[in-house]
Motif scaffolding. Structure first.
Motif, PDB file in Angstrom:
ATOM      1  N   SER A  77      -0.719   3.291  -2.124  1.00 35.66           N
ATOM      2  CA  SER A  77       0.435   4.227  -1.634  1.00 35.66           C
ATOM      3  C   SER A  77       1.872   3.674  -1.781  1.00 35.66           C
ATOM      4  O   SER A  77       2.169   4.809  -1.693  1.00 35.66           O
ATOM      5  CB  SER A  77       0.062   3.568  -0.333  1.00 35.66           C
ATOM      6  OG  SER A  77       0.546   1.582   0.360  1.00 35.66           O
ATOM      7  N   SER A  78       2.620   2.959  -1.934  1.00 34.63           N
ATOM      8  CA  SER A  78       3.709   3.031  -2.743  1.00 34.63           C
ATOM      9  C   SER A  78       4.721   3.398  -3.973  1.00 34.63           C
ATOM     10  O   SER A  78       4.891   3.354  -4.493  1.00 34.63           O
ATOM     11  CB  SER A  78       3.958   1.631  -2.287  1.00 34.63           C
ATOM     12  OG  SER A  78       3.678   0.213  -3.254  1.00 34.63           O
ATOM     13  N   GLY A  79       3.277   3.161  -5.363  1.00 32.87           N
ATOM     14  CA  GLY A  79       3.289   2.741  -6.532  1.00 32.87           C
ATOM     15  C   GLY A  79       4.513   1.569  -6.665  1.00 32.87           C
ATOM     16  O   GLY A  79       4.448   1.931  -7.736  1.00 32.87           O
ATOM     17  N   GLY A  80       4.176   0.821  -5.938  1.00 33.39           N
ATOM     18  CA  GLY A  80       5.193  -0.462  -6.487  1.00 33.39           C
ATOM     19  C   GLY A  80       3.922  -1.404  -6.838  1.00 33.39           C
ATOM     20  O   GLY A  80       2.971  -1.663  -5.983  1.00 33.39           O
ATOM     21  N   LYS A  81       4.127  -2.256  -7.358  1.00 33.25           N
ATOM     22  CA  LYS A  81       3.780  -3.772  -7.200  1.00 33.25           C
ATOM     23  C   LYS A  81       3.927  -5.073  -5.871  1.00 33.25           C
ATOM     24  O   LYS A  81       5.500  -5.490  -6.350  1.00 33.25           O
ATOM     25  CB  LYS A  81       3.805  -4.115  -8.990  1.00 33.25           C
ATOM     26  CG  LYS A  81       3.974  -3.704  -9.656  1.00 33.25           C
ATOM     27  CD  LYS A  81       1.487  -3.612  -9.817  1.00 33.25           C
ATOM     28  CE  LYS A  81       1.521  -2.492 -11.336  1.00 33.25           C
ATOM     29  NZ  LYS A  81       0.291  -2.578 -11.038  1.00 33.25           N
ATOM     30  N   VAL A  82       3.421  -5.019  -5.733  1.00 35.28           N
ATOM     31  CA  VAL A  82       3.487  -5.877  -4.747  1.00 35.28           C
ATOM     32  C   VAL A  82       2.559  -7.233  -4.144  1.00 35.28           C
ATOM     33  O   VAL A  82       1.369  -7.386  -5.274  1.00 35.28           O
ATOM     34  CB  VAL A  82       2.885  -5.960  -3.411  1.00 35.28           C
ATOM     35  CG1 VAL A  82       4.245  -4.426  -2.955  1.00 35.28           C
ATOM     36  CG2 VAL A  82       1.927  -5.151  -3.084  1.00 35.28           C
ATOM     37  N   ASP A  83       3.368  -8.617  -4.016  1.00 38.44           N
ATOM     38  CA  ASP A  83       2.266 -10.122  -3.467  1.00 38.44           C
ATOM     39  C   ASP A  83       1.852 -10.235  -2.304  1.00 38.44           C
ATOM     40  O   ASP A  83       3.335 -10.483  -1.234  1.00 38.44           O
ATOM     41  CB  ASP A  83       2.930 -11.292  -4.412  1.00 38.44           C
ATOM     42  CG  ASP A  83       1.875 -12.691  -3.947  1.00 38.44           C
ATOM     43  OD1 ASP A  83       0.899 -12.569  -4.648  1.00 38.44           O
ATOM     44  OD2 ASP A  83       2.593 -13.520  -4.309  1.00 38.44           O
ATOM     45  N   VAL A  84       0.926 -10.215  -1.631  1.00 36.84           N
ATOM     46  CA  VAL A  84       0.756 -10.923  -0.509  1.00 36.84           C
ATOM     47  C   VAL A  84      -0.348 -11.467  -0.226  1.00 36.84           C
ATOM     48  O   VAL A  84      -1.230 -12.372  -1.157  1.00 36.84           O
ATOM     49  CB  VAL A  84      -0.711  -9.759   0.126  1.00 36.84           C
ATOM     50  CG1 VAL A  84      -0.572  -9.645   1.851  1.00 36.84           C
ATOM     51  CG2 VAL A  84      -0.358  -8.091   0.059  1.00 36.84           C
TER      52      VAL A  84
END
Length: 172
Positions: free
Chosen positions: A38-45
């Motif tokens: 949804s954001s186009g970024g890379k994340v760590d949850v």
């Protein structure tokens, strides 16, 4: 980070709340994919104890969500008080390029008008000016601004309780 993170996280937390380690890891992976798509970024949850921490791998910005409620988010400005006798049902804090953004949901049994009047006084004393107020049948949404922050507050009735959603973001 991005607003969509919050919505995706709420969905995932609904599935992950109270789950065991394997389900928690699967939920973390699902949350990461949803947010990244949804954001186009890379994340760590990282899901823990009914909450989550999301780190944007590109900017390093962190969002912390407490879906169990019970406490104001860490760093919440002291000049904006919690409504007396209310219960925190959810809170989040996000580090952004402009500063820290916050979101809380409070629950009370008091009337919408009483809560709105309380915050009109409190926020004026905290240096905020009301910019817009939109009333609807079951509640009100009010926008306030200070020299450095924008505050959006929605107060409405639901199932015999009054819910108060407050979002605070840096304006500059």
């Amino acid at each position: 980070m991005r607003i969509l993170i919050y919505f995706a996280l709420v969905i995932v937390l609904a599935f992950a709340f109270g789950c065991k380690k394997a389900a928690e890891k699967a939920s973390e992976g699902l949350a990461e994919k949803m947010i990244e798509q949804s954001s186009g970024g890379k994340v760590d949850v990282d899901l823990k104890n009914g909450g989550a921490t999301i780190v944007d791998k590109e900017t390093g910005n962190t969002t912390t969500v407490d879906a169990k409620g019970g406490k104001m988010p860490e760093g919440w400005p002291k000049n904006i008080t919690q409504y007396p006798g209310s219960k925190v049902t959810q809170s989040s804090a996000t580090d952004t390029e402009k500063g820290k953004s916050f979101s809380i949901i409070l629950e009370t049994t008091d009337a919408v008008d009483k809560v709105n009047e309380y915050y009109a006084k409190e926020l004026k004393g905290a240096g905020f000016k009301k910019s817009t107020e939109m009333t609807r049948e079951d509640g009100v949404t009010v926008f306030y601004q200070s020299d450095k922050d924008i505050l959006t507050m929605t107060i409405f009735k639901e199932n015999g309780k009054t819910l108060l959603s407050i979002s605070l973001t840096p304006s500059s």
